[in-house]
Scaffold this active site. Structure first.
Site, PDB file in Angstrom:
ATOM      1  N   GLU A   1      -4.053   7.795  -2.999  1.00 35.55           N
ATOM      2  CA  GLU A   1      -3.013   8.501  -3.755  1.00 35.55           C
ATOM      3  C   GLU A   1      -1.834   8.763  -2.721  1.00 35.55           C
ATOM      4  O   GLU A   1      -1.181   9.888  -2.717  1.00 35.55           O
ATOM      5  CB  GLU A   1      -3.335   9.641  -4.613  1.00 35.55           C
ATOM      6  CG  GLU A   1      -4.338   8.844  -5.523  1.00 35.55           C
ATOM      7  CD  GLU A   1      -4.469   9.780  -6.922  1.00 35.55           C
ATOM      8  OE1 GLU A   1      -3.514  10.424  -7.262  1.00 35.55           O
ATOM      9  OE2 GLU A   1      -5.405   9.515  -7.911  1.00 35.55           O
TER      10      GLU A   1
ATOM     11  N   GLY B   1       0.926  -1.402  -0.110  1.00 38.69           N
ATOM     12  CA  GLY B   1       0.021   0.060  -0.091  1.00 38.69           C
ATOM     13  C   GLY B   1       0.875   1.129  -0.090  1.00 38.69           C
ATOM     14  O   GLY B   1       1.254   1.676  -0.968  1.00 38.69           O
TER      15      GLY B   1
ATOM     16  N   ARG C   1      -1.817  13.527  -7.479  1.00 36.51           N
ATOM     17  CA  ARG C   1      -2.155  14.136  -5.993  1.00 36.51           C
ATOM     18  C   ARG C   1      -2.557  15.460  -6.226  1.00 36.51           C
ATOM     19  O   ARG C   1      -3.316  16.156  -5.431  1.00 36.51           O
ATOM     20  CB  ARG C   1      -0.817  14.068  -5.255  1.00 36.51           C
ATOM     21  CG  ARG C   1      -0.471  12.790  -4.576  1.00 36.51           C
ATOM     22  CD  ARG C   1       0.923  12.485  -4.233  1.00 36.51           C
ATOM     23  NE  ARG C   1       1.190  10.977  -3.667  1.00 36.51           N
ATOM     24  CZ  ARG C   1       2.023  10.510  -3.618  1.00 36.51           C
ATOM     25  NH1 ARG C   1       3.335  10.887  -3.740  1.00 36.51           N
ATOM     26  NH2 ARG C   1       2.126   9.072  -3.140  1.00 36.51           N
TER      27      ARG C   1
END
Ligand code: CAA
Length: 383
Positions: free
Chosen positions: A363, A131, A243
């Site tokens: 993100e 992750g 982002r």
């Protein structure tokens, strides 16, 4: 220093505001609560150029600058974050890496279809054991004559069920760690590629989040994106742009919260006067408005820098950190101003509260944004 939007950027803002009022607001509550994927709206977004916002016109896109796209993201997110995340992934995480790293063949083959709404894109990086530590992915791409064979699975993939094209990251040289990752363009329907579990989420109910499974999935050599083993850099450069998009999404959610809080503060009467007359409410409104302004300046600056070809790793992370945390505080305050009504599904703040929560997670979590910012500062990349 110029804080004004250009004529063109203002036109985009006006167009999207009209679109949101006419097309999005009337359906959002029903569709989101029922978890209906907004296919028609995605087509209409493509119709006004927003599914390939900064894709160059020769490849079927609108050829906008990134700041125009950010302004559009903000407006759509004021009404419906589930719709804006579909738009964000298609633009920032799929079209963008193809524009930057794709071969001429890949650009001609995929960009017009992605920009025109014929297919949707998804970005397949995350895995059960990878992750925040994205470099730890295990999906394997074994080189064979003429291409690669992919094996592994991806989780939490936004638009994974609906997408016709996936940007997939897989390990091509396990002994080289993060420097042995490559990126691939994998089409839906490729033998050995299937959609697995569909997640049930707290928010973003109308956007699908899926597991993608690759079992001996053959990918042609021409679908390698960029150079072999260049995949991790492609992933991170792409996330710099992503982002900024999520910062704009969070900014929009916060803006939606403020609009609702202002309306309710004027309308709702208690103790014989509008609740907006009370200092307790005014302070919440003042904090929301000020934090939104700060987040907007950071987000627009990051987009502005990227429009000028400047590296904006630190600025994108700052924009996302500040905007996403501000969105959560704004959602908390808006709900507080609404009191018990805010807890009910009849009002959008209940949805804003749930949708804001994801923005500090996907993100890159807020903790990862801080890590990126600190590393850039320590490298001396700060201003
Ligand atoms: N641009 C270009 N290159 C970059 C870069 C950037 N922004 N960031 C790092 N690099 C380079 C580094 O310089 C390094 O290269 P060299 O070894 O040649 O110097 C290489 O990439 C590896 O970098 P790091 O050693 O810094 O990598 P790391 O393993 O420490 O990880 C990280 C860095 C920032 C923590 C990264 O793993 C990360 O961003 N994690 C979060 C993952 C994430 O955001 N996932 C989102 C999933 S997609 C999603 O959420 C979509 C959705 O649902 C809507």
């Amino acid at each position: 220093m110029d804080f004004e939007l250009t004529e063109e950027q203002r036109m985009v803002q006006e167009t999207v505001r009209r679109f949101v009022e006419k097309e999005v607001k009337p359906v959002v509550s029903r569709m989101d609560h029922q978890g209906i994927f907004p296919r028609e709206l995605v087509q209409r977004l493509a119709g006004i150029g927003l599914m390939g916002a900064f894709v160059p016109q020769p490849y079927g896109g609108a050829g906008m600058d990134l700041l125009s796209y950010v302004v559009a993201m903000e407006e759509i997110s004021k009404a419906w974050a589930a719709l804006s995340v579909i738009m964000s992934v298609n633009n920032s995480l799929v079209c963008d890496p193809i524009i930057r790293f794709g071969s001429e063949l890949q650009k001609r083959k995929y960009l017009p279809r992605l920009a025109g709404g014929e297919i949707l894109g998804c970005y397949a990086l995350t895995e059960p054991c990878a992750g925040s530590d994205a470099g730890a992915i295990r999906t394997r791409a074994r080189k064979v004559p003429g291409g690669y064979i992919l094996n592994g699975s991806k989780i939490f993939i936004t638009s994974g069920r609906e997408a016709g094209l996936a940007v997939v990251f897989a390990v091509t040289a396990p002994e080289q760690g993060k420097k042995g990752i490559s990126a691939f363009l994998v089409e839906k329907g490729a033998p050995g590629f299937r959609v697995g579990k569909i997640e049930e989420k707290m928010g973003l109910k109308a956007s699908d989040t899926a597991e993608l499974i690759f079992q001996d999935c053959a990918v042609a050599e021409e679908n390698l994106l960029g150079q072999e083993h260049e995949g991790f850099k492609i992933a991170l450069v792409t996330l710099d742009g992503g982002r900024v998009g999520i910062a704009a999404q969070a900014l929009g959610i916060a803006g939606g919260c403020l609009e609702e809080a202002l309306r309710y503060g004027r309308e709702r009467r208690q103790f014989g006067r509008p609740i907006g007359d009370f200092q307790a409410i005014q302070w919440m409104i003042a904090d929301m408005a000020t934090e939104i302004e700060a987040a907007r300046l950071l987000t627009y600056r990051a987009a502005w820098m990227k429009d000028r070809g400047m590296k904006a790793t630190r600025e994108a992370a700052q924009a996302k950190l500040v905007s996403s945390e501000a969105a959560n505080r704004a959602a908390y305050k808006a709900l507080q101003i609404f009191g018990g009504y805010g807890y009910m599904r009849d009002f959008p703040v209940e949805r804003f509260y749930r949708d804001a929560r994801i923005t500090t997670l996907y993100e890159g979590t807020s903790e990862i944004q801080r890590l990126v910012i600190a590393r850039e500062e320590l490298k001396g990349a700060g201003s």
